[in-house]
Design an enzyme around this catalytic site. Structure first.
Site, short mmCIF file in Angstrom:
data_model
loop_
_atom_site.label_atom_id
_atom_site.label_comp_id
_atom_site.label_asym_id
_atom_site.label_seq_id
_atom_site.Cartn_x
_atom_site.Cartn_y
_atom_site.Cartn_z
N GLU A 28 -17.13 -37.64 47.81
CA GLU A 28 -16.91 -36.24 47.46
C GLU A 28 -17.19 -35.96 45.98
O GLU A 28 -17.61 -34.86 45.62
CB GLU A 28 -15.49 -35.79 47.80
CG GLU A 28 -15.22 -35.66 49.29
CD GLU A 28 -14.68 -36.93 49.91
OE1 GLU A 28 -14.71 -38.00 49.24
OE2 GLU A 28 -14.22 -36.88 51.07
N PHE A 33 -0.04 -36.37 57.13
CA PHE A 33 -1.17 -37.25 56.87
C PHE A 33 -2.28 -36.47 56.15
O PHE A 33 -2.67 -35.39 56.59
CB PHE A 33 -1.70 -37.81 58.20
CG PHE A 33 -2.90 -38.70 58.03
CD1 PHE A 33 -2.81 -39.90 57.34
CD2 PHE A 33 -4.15 -38.32 58.53
CE1 PHE A 33 -3.93 -40.71 57.16
CE2 PHE A 33 -5.27 -39.12 58.35
CZ PHE A 33 -5.15 -40.32 57.67
N GLN A 34 -2.77 -37.04 55.08
CA GLN A 34 -3.82 -36.44 54.24
C GLN A 34 -3.44 -35.03 53.75
O GLN A 34 -4.30 -34.17 53.58
CB GLN A 34 -5.18 -36.43 54.96
CG GLN A 34 -5.71 -37.84 55.16
CD GLN A 34 -7.17 -37.91 55.59
OE1 GLN A 34 -7.69 -37.01 56.25
NE2 GLN A 34 -7.85 -38.98 55.20
N LYS A 77 -5.96 -25.87 58.47
CA LYS A 77 -6.77 -25.97 59.69
C LYS A 77 -6.52 -24.82 60.67
O LYS A 77 -7.46 -24.34 61.31
CB LYS A 77 -6.51 -27.32 60.37
CG LYS A 77 -7.53 -27.62 61.47
CD LYS A 77 -7.46 -29.07 61.92
CE LYS A 77 -8.61 -29.37 62.89
NZ LYS A 77 -8.62 -30.79 63.27
N MET A 132 -21.75 -46.92 23.86
CA MET A 132 -21.12 -45.97 22.94
C MET A 132 -19.77 -46.51 22.47
O MET A 132 -19.44 -46.43 21.28
CB MET A 132 -20.96 -44.61 23.62
CG MET A 132 -20.44 -43.52 22.70
SD MET A 132 -21.53 -43.20 21.30
CE MET A 132 -22.51 -41.84 21.94
#
Lengths: 553, 75
Positions: free
Chosen positions: A51, A113-114, A163, A467
């Protein structure tokens, strides 16, 4: 007619002009992905490897086109993986809409969940965000998100959709693309004051940032610089605001900016700042910043005026409109003595330029790659030494051709951004990266291969986190703590493993051969360029320093 | 350090208080007192915030709050 929330979402995205969206499916966005499947003839979805890559791709798409980039992710980890991408877009004022699924409203607040409070998590890294709890409100909320993202100072907006809101039905009526909120216009009195200061000035200097590009004010910027005979320096975000070949352009200023651009800014008697926000990397020590100059600051965001640097004339307003009005008010002028001074600085810089040391130097890599690519090539970078070398040496001629994480400094930004820019423009795209940055998100090579993208990944490979190593050498007694990587990654083999092509080069001749093949290749190519681990980015103003502290060589 | 009193009209919706308090926290401004109440309009709440700071802090508070989408007006 009533349709489902997921259909409403996809129809609204199409309605608002999203032709490509980036994302990754998952449990709480299954309905959205079903709608995308059914409408795939009208909207293209690009699945990335992660993602984060999708968020950076939406960002790259937005920077390359000026349109709102869209990213979709599922709840929980899908949503949290967007956070770095949102923060990157926020710091660089990039218009984006992020869509996340969430657990059904009945399960919210139960540590399901999630389930994660992504609205709470992303408040500080978005311009605004929403949770939609009623399907009836979905279309208008998404429209509002687009409107906020592209209005005034652009930025990312997140819309979280449980959802059940995706499943329920509501009426949907298409509407035209929403117009941004009206841009604030600068007060006439302040425009007059600015014109007066310009008329009085003997040594005017224009300092521009990314706001010029957001406002589409590139032509006005060039016109003002020509009319008042002023040199133009820029922040890293403002590099493509004016072509590198323009005779008034001096280059990037700041910590690793060009000496002439920084010194002239310091010596000017008037600094006209346009759509830039005086970041610490751009100003150095603010107490010593442009001491001999009056400062005009024009920005669409009122909160930027007097935030980092106290200015003599702060003007809130649309920079394109303000510039057009200032141009109409000022008389044409010439500043020959000022330019003589600048040319002396330029000559000094040329004589004192630091030599790079390797068989294949970073500047040779940038210049050689540059020589094979047309002016409209999208160029992305990751973050670190290679980013600064690209900003300094690549010749940028067209607006929106430079995708780089200026504000947040996100290592791992480049692959996603290059993919987004490449898909948005359909043009062969180059990513300059380092072996450190590339290691963070090289999984997106899989996306470049599956999308058959003509992407050239140039890895400036020094085997170290260059760097950080440079700072350790300069300020930490050469204690190279955890910056020597000792990896044995075979980049051409890695390219082949992904289904791409790859070359390793260690001389300019080899790089020329690789580039000749790369520009004919249909798919992605990795060119692994061996450079010396002790190459430095110069010049450098140490953190908190001023122009007199600049290290030239 | 001067006393700064801010009166805000804000959208009456869940999460608005978090956005405002998060802004103060992120910019390093301490809220001394805070009062929120509903108005005759169910869509709008009024908020009074007291904080301490100099002119710079005061200006930044006003301008940063002014950018919040859920802030309707400030005086």
């Amino acid at each position: 007619m009533k349709i489902t929330g997921s259909d409403i979402l996809v129809e609204t995205l199409i309605e608002q002009g999203a032709d490509v969206v980036f994302g990754y499916p998952g449990g709480q966005v299954l309905n959205i992905y079903d709608s995308l499947y059914l409408k795939s003839d009208r909207i293209k979805h690009v699945i990335t490897a992660h993602e984060q890559g999708a968020a950076h791709a939406a960002d790259g798409y937005a920077r390359a086109t000026g349109k709102v980039g869209v990213v979709i992710a599922t709840s929980g980890p899908g949503a949290t993986n967007l956070v770095t991408g949102l923060a990157t877009a926020m710091l660089d004022s990039v218009p984006m809409v992020a869509i996340t699924g969430n657990v059904p409203c009945s399960l919210l607040g139960r540590d399901s969940f999630q389930e994660v409070d992504i609205v709470g998590i992303t408040i500080p890294v978005t311009k605004h965000n929403f949770m939609v709890t009623k399907t009836e409100e979905l279309a208008d909320t998404v429209r509002e998100a687009f409107k906020i993202a592209k209005s005034g100072r652009p930025g990312p907006v997140l819309v979280d959709i449980p959802k059940n809101v995706q499943i329920s039905t509501a009426e949907y009526e298409p509407v035209p693309v929403v117009a941004p909120f009206d841009m604030p216009k600068a007060e006439e009195e302040l425009i007059e004051k600015a014109a007066e200061l310009i008329a009085e000035s003997k040594k005017p200097y224009i300092y521009c940032g990314g706001g010029i590009i957001s406002a589409g004010a590139e032509a006005e910027l060039c016109e003002l610089s020509e009319k008042i005979d002023a040199p133009v320096g820029c922040s890293i975000m403002g590099i493509t605001a004016i072509p590198d070949s323009h005779p008034k352009k001096l280059g990037m200023t700041g910590m690793h900016g060009c000496f002439t651009a920084s010194k002239a800014k310091n010596d000017a008697d008037l600094v006209i700042t346009l759509g830039a926000r005086f970041s610490d990397r751009a100003t150095g020590n603010v107490a010593k910043f442009c001491k001999s100059a009056k400062i005009i600051h024009i920005d669409v965001d009122a909160a930027e005026l007097d935030k980092n640097v106290k200015v003599d004339l702060g003007i809130r307003g649309d920079v394109k409109d303000a510039l057009a009005r200032i141009i109409a008010k000022v008389a044409e002028k010439k500043n020959p003595a000022w330019w003589e001074e600048i040319n002396t600085i330029k000559a000094f810089e040329k004589e004192n330029a630091a030599a790079q040391i390797g068989t294949l130097t970073p500047y040779q890599v940038i210049e050689t790659v540059n020589s094979y690519l047309p002016d409209d090539t999208p160029v992305a970078t990751d973050v670190g030494q290679h980013q600064m070398w690209t900003a300094q040496k690549y010749c940028f001629e067209k607006p929106r051709t430079f995708m780089t994480s200026g504000g947040l400094g996100t290592m791992g930004y480049g692959m996603g951004a290059a993919i987004g820019a490449c898909i948005a423009t359909g043009k062969r795209t180059v990513l300059f990266t380092g072996d450190g940055s590339f290691g963070m998100n090289l999984n997106e090579m899989a996306t470049a291969v599956s999308q058959k993208l003509p992407l050239i990944v140039v890895v400036l490979n020094n085997g170290v986190l260059g760097m950080v190593r440079q700072w350790q050498a300069a300020f930490y007694n050469h204690h190279f703590s955890e910056t020597t990587l000792e990896r044995k990654t075979d980049f051409p083999a890695l390219a082949r493993a992904f289904g791409a092509s790859g070359f390793s080069v260690s001389t300019v001749d080899e790089l020329n051969m690789a580039m000749k093949m790369a520009v004919k290749n249909a798919g992605p190519v990795i060119i692994d360029c061996a450079i010396d681990m002790d190459e430095r980015v110069l010049p450098m103003i140490p953190p908190g320093g001023a122009i007199e502290n600049m290290i030239l060589s | 350090m001067d006393k700064i009193q801010l009166h805000l009209s804000v959208v009456n919706r869940f999460g608005v208080l978090v956005r405002i308090s998060e802004l103060f926290a992120r910019r390093g401004f301490n809220i001394s007192s805070l009062e929120v109440h509903e108005t005759a309009d169910p869509m709008v709440s009024e908020m009074t915030i007291v904080a301490y700071g100099d002119d710079y802090a005061h200006t930044q508070m006003l301008r940063q709050l002014g950018k919040l989408h859920d802030v309707i007006s400030i005086d």
